[in-house]
Design a protein around this motif. Structure first.
Motif, short mmCIF file in Angstrom:
data_model
loop_
_atom_site.label_atom_id
_atom_site.label_comp_id
_atom_site.label_asym_id
_atom_site.label_seq_id
_atom_site.Cartn_x
_atom_site.Cartn_y
_atom_site.Cartn_z
N VAL A 96 0.86 -1.17 0.00
CA VAL A 96 0.00 0.00 0.00
C VAL A 96 0.90 1.22 0.00
O VAL A 96 1.84 1.31 0.79
CB VAL A 96 -0.91 0.02 1.25
N VAL A 97 0.65 2.15 -0.89
CA VAL A 97 1.46 3.37 -0.98
C VAL A 97 0.69 4.50 -0.31
O VAL A 97 -0.41 4.85 -0.73
CB VAL A 97 1.77 3.74 -2.44
N CYS A 98 1.27 5.06 0.76
CA CYS A 98 0.67 6.20 1.46
C CYS A 98 1.05 7.49 0.74
O CYS A 98 2.21 7.70 0.41
CB CYS A 98 1.16 6.26 2.91
N CYS A 99 0.08 8.37 0.54
CA CYS A 99 0.32 9.63 -0.16
C CYS A 99 -0.15 10.79 0.71
O CYS A 99 -1.12 10.67 1.46
CB CYS A 99 -0.42 9.66 -1.49
N GLY A 100 0.51 11.91 0.58
CA GLY A 100 0.08 13.11 1.28
C GLY A 100 0.60 13.22 2.70
O GLY A 100 1.03 12.25 3.31
N ALA A 101 0.55 14.44 3.21
CA ALA A 101 1.10 14.73 4.54
C ALA A 101 0.39 13.95 5.64
O ALA A 101 1.04 13.44 6.56
CB ALA A 101 1.00 16.24 4.81
N SER A 102 -0.93 13.85 5.57
CA SER A 102 -1.66 13.15 6.62
C SER A 102 -1.31 11.66 6.64
O SER A 102 -1.20 11.05 7.71
CB SER A 102 -3.17 13.34 6.43
N GLY A 103 -1.12 11.08 5.45
CA GLY A 103 -0.75 9.67 5.37
C GLY A 103 0.63 9.42 5.95
O GLY A 103 0.85 8.45 6.68
N HIS A 104 1.57 10.30 5.65
CA HIS A 104 2.93 10.15 6.17
C HIS A 104 2.95 10.33 7.69
O HIS A 104 3.65 9.61 8.40
CB HIS A 104 3.86 11.16 5.50
#
Length: 397
Positions: A96-104
């Motif tokens: 699963v690839v996390c994207c965006g500031a909230s995901g990181h």
């Protein structure tokens, strides 16, 4: 004879009856498993596709990276599937690839809660010995991470600033000044590797450093290649080189342990000493081979990322003369308040705010994972999570 044939036929019939029962049982069990699996996978998985069997989208990911636009792999799928996360398959693993500031933020604030650090098995085979893999204890990895964090705090790094400065001066005078034209990347690689050997292990002998550098080159070249372990392949050479490096580190570790146990005043102040002191519980040190493997992994990661950042700083300074002019002006202010032989210190570093911003901007532009739920999607246990700095670093919002 007839009796013997009857006995044989009886045994054969019994055998076939047993086989029929086993086949029926197997089919029944498989059906039950499939029904259970179908029910268990009704949870909403992230959108996306896994690509080809086994290799997944590995080749596409690697190909886009080689063309110099790794962010396009992420951007295309964010646009197609979701701005938050998407699923894929690479290196033989569901991801699963996390994207965006909230995901990181979610990912890094949940380490050792929902997620744990993971490397491809091929990397473990290179950096760890078979014994270390077999005897691996997750708690030891956590202790090492804590030791690294303590070592990299500003208070601890202040001690090494003059050392970094003196080594930089020697490197520039020996490898840069005599040349009218040069290639930045290989020269910064030589400097950062020498610096890593000094800061992590207090290894300063040029011949020893050069020998380690040649071996490390084999490790880097085979680290993320196709993991085919047969003689002549880059991966096979990397595994052999990893073993040699660990053996090179062991005498250094044993000598340092001896110095610490004898309370010698001349104990070198470096990452190895810091780690041994942090990991010594009730008079017991961590396994030597595991310490060697962790130091090797740290040198690989730190050396490569630092070298890349320095190289791109030079590139951007050449491309933006007005930025170079400001950096040069700020840097030249510092020597005016120091003697000709004085080395840099922490107060000097704090004055270079513009230069620090240039380094941060370079990192932004060219930055060198249990079942749980995020953004309304279920992340199955054993899936791997990949985070992408490109999804935030190059996002205008």
């Amino acid at each position: 004879m007839v009796l013997l044939i009857g006995i044989i036929l009886g045994v054969v019939m019994d055998f076939f009856q047993i086989m029929v029962h086993l086949v029926v049982f197997s089919i029944s069990f498989s059906l039950i498993f499939l029904i259970y699996k179908r029910k268990s996978t009704r949870a909403k998985l992230p959108p996306g596709k896994k690509g080809w069997p086994i290799i997944g989208e590995t080749l596409e990911f690697a190909g886009i990276g080689q063309r110099g636009t790794p962010e396009m792999f992420i951007k295309d799928r964010m646009r197609k599937y979701s701005q938050d996360l998407f699923k894929t398959s690479m290196f033989g693993e569901n991801m699963v690839v996390c994207c965006g500031a909230s995901g990181h933020k979610f990912l890094f604030s949940n380490e050792n809660k929902h997620v744990v650090t993971w490397w491809p098995r091929s990397v473990d085979q290179v950096t760890l010995s078979p014994e270390s893999i077999e005897n691996f204890v997750p708690e030891d990895s956590i202790k090492v991470r804590r030791a690294i964090v303590q070592y990299l705090k500003p208070e601890a790094l202040q001690y090494f600033i003059p050392i970094m400065d003196s080594m930089a001066k020697e490197h520039l005078e020996a490898d840069w000044s005599p040349n009218k034209q040069l290639k930045v990347f290989p020269l910064t690689m030589k400097y950062t590797f020498s610096l890593a050997c000094r800061l992590f292990l207090s290894v300063t002998d040029p011949n020893h450093v050069a020998r380690l550098s040649d071996i490390f080159a084999l490790v880097i070249n085979g680290l993320l290649c196709v993991p085919v372990n047969i003689p002549g392949t880059a991966y096979n050479r990397a595994i052999k080189a990893g073993k040699v490096i660990r053996q090179e580190f062991l005498p250094v570790i044993k000598q340092r342990k001896k110095e610490l146990s004898e309370n010698t005043e001349k104990v070198s102040r470096d990452f190895l000493t810091n780690t041994l002191l942090a990991l010594n519980e009730n008079g017991r040190f961590m396994d030597d081979m595991l310490i060697a493997a962790n130091i090797m992994a740290l040198i690989i990661g730190g050396h490569e990322t630092t070298n890349t950042t320095i190289t791109f700083v030079m590139k951007y300074l050449a491309e933006y003369p007005h930025v170079y002019s400001e950096v040069f002006k700020e840097q030249m202010e510092i020597p005016r308040s120091k003697g000709p032989n004085d080395l840099l210190n922490w107060d000097d570093i704090k004055k270079t705010k513009y230069s620090w911003n240039v380094a941060c901007e370079t990192l932004r532009l060219t930055p060198p994972i249990n079942d749980f739920t995020y953004a309304g999607f279920n992340i199955p246990k054993e899936w791997k999570i990949l985070w992408s700095p490109y999804s935030t670093h190059k996002n205008p919002e």
